[in-house]
Design a protein around this motif. Structure first.
Motif, PDB file in Angstrom:
ATOM      1  N   LYS A 151       0.820  -1.217   0.000  1.00 11.24           N
ATOM      2  CA  LYS A 151       0.000   0.000   0.000  1.00 11.24           C
ATOM      3  C   LYS A 151       0.854   1.268   0.000  1.00 11.24           C
ATOM      4  O   LYS A 151       0.489   2.277  -0.607  1.00 11.24           O
ATOM      5  N   VAL A 152       1.975   1.231   0.711  1.00  7.28           N
ATOM      6  CA  VAL A 152       2.801   2.446   0.842  1.00  7.28           C
ATOM      7  C   VAL A 152       3.922   2.507  -0.189  1.00  7.28           C
ATOM      8  O   VAL A 152       4.666   3.495  -0.239  1.00  7.28           O
ATOM      9  N   ASP A 154       6.094   3.092  -3.467  1.00  3.85           N
ATOM     10  CA  ASP A 154       6.094   4.058  -4.563  1.00  3.85           C
ATOM     11  C   ASP A 154       6.675   3.405  -5.812  1.00  3.85           C
ATOM     12  O   ASP A 154       7.524   2.514  -5.716  1.00  3.85           O
ATOM     13  N   VAL A 422      10.131   0.756  -1.333  1.00  5.43           N
ATOM     14  CA  VAL A 422       9.685   1.197  -0.011  1.00  5.43           C
ATOM     15  C   VAL A 422      10.848   1.962   0.613  1.00  5.43           C
ATOM     16  O   VAL A 422      11.953   1.995   0.071  1.00  5.43           O
ATOM     17  N   TYR A 423      10.588   2.582   1.751  1.00  4.95           N
ATOM     18  CA  TYR A 423      11.595   3.484   2.316  1.00  4.95           C
ATOM     19  C   TYR A 423      12.470   2.760   3.320  1.00  4.95           C
ATOM     20  O   TYR A 423      12.019   1.899   4.075  1.00  4.95           O
ATOM     21  N   VAL A 431       6.260   0.416   9.403  1.00  2.67           N
ATOM     22  CA  VAL A 431       4.932   0.366   8.759  1.00  2.67           C
ATOM     23  C   VAL A 431       4.310  -1.015   8.956  1.00  2.67           C
ATOM     24  O   VAL A 431       3.131  -1.146   9.333  1.00  2.67           O
ATOM     25  N   GLN A 484       4.968   8.152  13.075  1.00  5.10           N
ATOM     26  CA  GLN A 484       4.307   7.451  11.967  1.00  5.10           C
ATOM     27  C   GLN A 484       2.828   7.265  12.247  1.00  5.10           C
ATOM     28  O   GLN A 484       1.987   7.435  11.368  1.00  5.10           O
ATOM     29  N   ASP A 489       2.586   9.063   8.244  1.00  2.43           N
ATOM     30  CA  ASP A 489       3.607   9.230   7.215  1.00  2.43           C
ATOM     31  C   ASP A 489       4.514   7.992   7.179  1.00  2.43           C
ATOM     32  O   ASP A 489       5.346   7.810   8.075  1.00  2.43           O
ATOM     33  N   PRO A 490       4.366   7.124   6.152  1.00  3.70           N
ATOM     34  CA  PRO A 490       5.169   5.882   6.110  1.00  3.70           C
ATOM     35  C   PRO A 490       6.635   6.113   5.723  1.00  3.70           C
ATOM     36  O   PRO A 490       7.418   5.169   5.676  1.00  3.70           O
ATOM     37  N   LYS A 491       7.009   7.355   5.444  1.00  2.00           N
ATOM     38  CA  LYS A 491       8.381   7.637   4.996  1.00  2.00           C
ATOM     39  C   LYS A 491       9.329   7.891   6.163  1.00  2.00           C
ATOM     40  O   LYS A 491      10.533   8.062   5.957  1.00  2.00           O
ATOM     41  N   LYS A 505      12.422   9.753   2.267  1.00  2.00           N
ATOM     42  CA  LYS A 505      12.313  10.160   0.864  1.00  2.00           C
ATOM     43  C   LYS A 505      13.218  11.344   0.588  1.00  2.00           C
ATOM     44  O   LYS A 505      13.922  11.388  -0.423  1.00  2.00           O
TER      45      LYS A 505
END
Length: 545
Positions: A151-152, A154, A422-423, A431, A484, A489-491, A505
């Motif tokens: 889901k998170v 990018d 992912v981050y 997350v 979080q 904010d998942p980053k 990010k």
């Protein structure tokens, strides 16, 4: 009175057998105690590599039995060089190897995660929960964690154009950040991206690793590392008077030696006179000239031979203006054939113009104070073959640079296959931990305890990153985790480099989605395998010795 006779069991040479009382010094562990023994062995291995996690992770020095030294923080290398006797500890080595073979990166993280899961499962066993229920809960939690990451995640958009590869470079630099070569991470990241995109088939989302060769030679510095669009082989032309470069090369790739055929019998040839010797010499010369004539007739102007040839053949090659390279190894021969679109020829009789490889330029280059020579084959018929030529001050640096480059190339390859990221910095694990803990609250069955334990185990990665970076682990994790949850904010992750920013990010810290997913799946599968082992384990009881 006669003394009693003692009968000894003897072997065929009359020597008595020595009976050792080993069985009396062994204990049998069953049930929960056997599982705890397994868990203890796996935790010990995980603790060893835990300190190597992250950009501030520590290196390990590995000394082989014959005294060779390696300094590395590559998880797969550390695990493969450990001499382990415990079978469960060996399973951890295989876990690391699986991650390395399939993904190429994340080998330290998967071992740390598996160790944390087993540590959590030990406390659940103490509470009386059955091992299978624990394994079921872990697998359920793993599914939730993977869904949360998807889901998170990018997407990274890139193309073969130089201006659209920034995200690939950032991800490659993240992989290189924890290595010895981090000071040259910009150069190595660019080399990794260029090499992968040179051989990648973007339509099929496939990368042929066989076309990327990583070679190294001691001398110079890491900044002298270059990417050659072609093949580099550690050889030179067989005669010092041969030309240093050949343009528009038509290459005959031979696996047969330049020498007369030998009789396949054990008979020997006796030469009793000068005339017989001259006949033999004339026969050899005629055979050599016939071989050279066949090569010249098919249009070749360069010979690459897997085997050697003597001085007479070498001299004749020079006289006939036919440059040659000898003693080229099997893998290099195959790579040259792929790069030049040539065919490997096993017999001179099979030579034909359609089997020759083509290259725009073959040149011999010298470098370093000792003027070491290497051959570079450029402008090949197959432009997708590339070679990374690594330089370094000593063998240890070059070996570590090769391992770092392998990880970076694998990361870029993974993004070609699946361009989701992912981050890093523990953000992805946090997350997953939050999502699993939330899902556990909605489950009424016994698996909820295992799911909460899985969430706690995921926290082991950011905890280790914070600890290795010199922060207070629990305090740092609690702060980032609460942010979080509150900010959604998942980053947000652990600021390992001390930049003052927890946004991964903005810090350009990325991990491929396929790498994280594989880590979770492999660690969960290993834990299930360990929890299902309830067989009798025999161990030496040294207390009584």
């Amino acid at each position: 009175m006669a003394e009693p006779q003692i009968a000894y069991a003897q072997d065929e040479y009359g020597r008595p057998f020595i009976v050792v009382r080993e069985q009396g010094k062994k204990t049998r562990a069953q049930g929960i105690q056997a599982l705890k023994n397994h868990i203890s062995a796996a935790r010990t291995v995980a603790q060893i590599v835990r300190t190597s996690l992250g950009p501030r992770g520590l290196d390990k020095i590995l000394i082989s039995p014959d005294g060779d030294i390696q300094v590395t923080n590559d998880g797969a290398t550390i695990m493969q060089n450990m001499e382990l006797e415990n079978q469960i500890a060996r399973l951890m080595v295989q876990l690391s190897s699986s991650q390395d073979d399939e993904i190429g990166d994340g080998t330290t993280g998967v071992v740390v995660l598996a160790g944390a899961l087993l540590e959590q499962s030990e406390s659940l066993l103490d509470r009386g929960i059955h091992p299978i229920r624990i394994a079921d809960g872990f697998e359920r939690a793993c599914t939730v964690a993977v869904q949360a990451l998807e889901k998170v995640a990018d997407r990274v958009e890139f193309s073969l154009g130089a201006g659209n590869q920034e995200e690939l470079l950032k991800t490659a630099k993240t992989s290189l950040g924890s290595k010895i070569v981090s000071k040259a991470s910009d150069l190595f990241a660019r080399i990794a991206v260029d090499s992968v995109l040179s051989v990648a088939d973007l339509e099929r989302k496939d990368v042929d690793f066989e076309l990327i060769k990583v070679d190294g030679k001691v001398g110079g510095s890491l900044e002298d590392t270059t990417l050659v669009k072609g093949v580099v082989i550690d050889k030179d032309f067989s005669h010092p008077q041969m030309p240093r470069e050949v343009r528009d090369a038509k290459i005959a790739i031979l696996t047969c030696p330049f020498e007369p055929p030998r009789p396949k019998t054990k008979h020997k040839l006796d030469i009793n006179s000068v005339e017989e010797y001259k006949k033999l010499q004339e026969y050899e010369k005629k055979t050599f000239e016939d071989m050279i004539r066949r090569v010249k007739e098919c249009g070749a102007n360069l010979v690459i031979c897997q085997w050697g040839f003597d001085d007479e053949a070498n001299h004749l090659l020079l006289q006939h203006d036919l440059p040659a390279v000898r003693w080229v190894g099997g893998p290099e021969i195959e790579l040259i054939a792929i790069a030049t679109n040539g065919r490997i020829v096993p017999r001179f009789e099979d030579l034909s113009p359609d089997k020759l490889g083509t290259a725009g330029l073959v040149k011999e280059v010298g470098f370093g104070t000792t003027r070491d020579k290497m051959l570079i084959i450029e402008e090949c018929a197959n432009p997708r073959a590339v070679t990374v030529f690594v330089r370094g001050s000593n063998k240890m640096i070059i070996d570590e640079a090769k391992r770092a480059l392998h990880d970076a190339i694998c990361v870029v390859r993974n993004l070609v296959r699946d361009n989701r990221v992912v981050y890093g910095g523990g953000a992805a694990e946090i997350v997953g931990s939050i999502a699993v803990a939330k899902a556990a609250d909605e489950i009424a069955t016994l698996e909820q305890y295992a799911m909460r334990a899985f969430a706690s185990a995921l926290d082991a990665i950011p905890l280790a990153l914070a600890e290795n970076s010199g922060y207070s682990p629990i305090e740092t994790l609690a702060e980032v985790k609460s942010r979080q949850v509150n900010e959604g904010d998942p980053k947000l992750g652990i600021d390992c480099m001390g930049s003052g920013d927890n946004d991964m990010k903005r810090c350009r810290v990325f991990d491929p989605m396929v790498s994280k997913r594989q880590q979770l799946l492999l660690a969960t599968q290993l834990v299930r395998a360990v929890l299902k082992i309830d067989d009798v384990i025999e161990q030496h009881n040294v207390d009584g010795e």
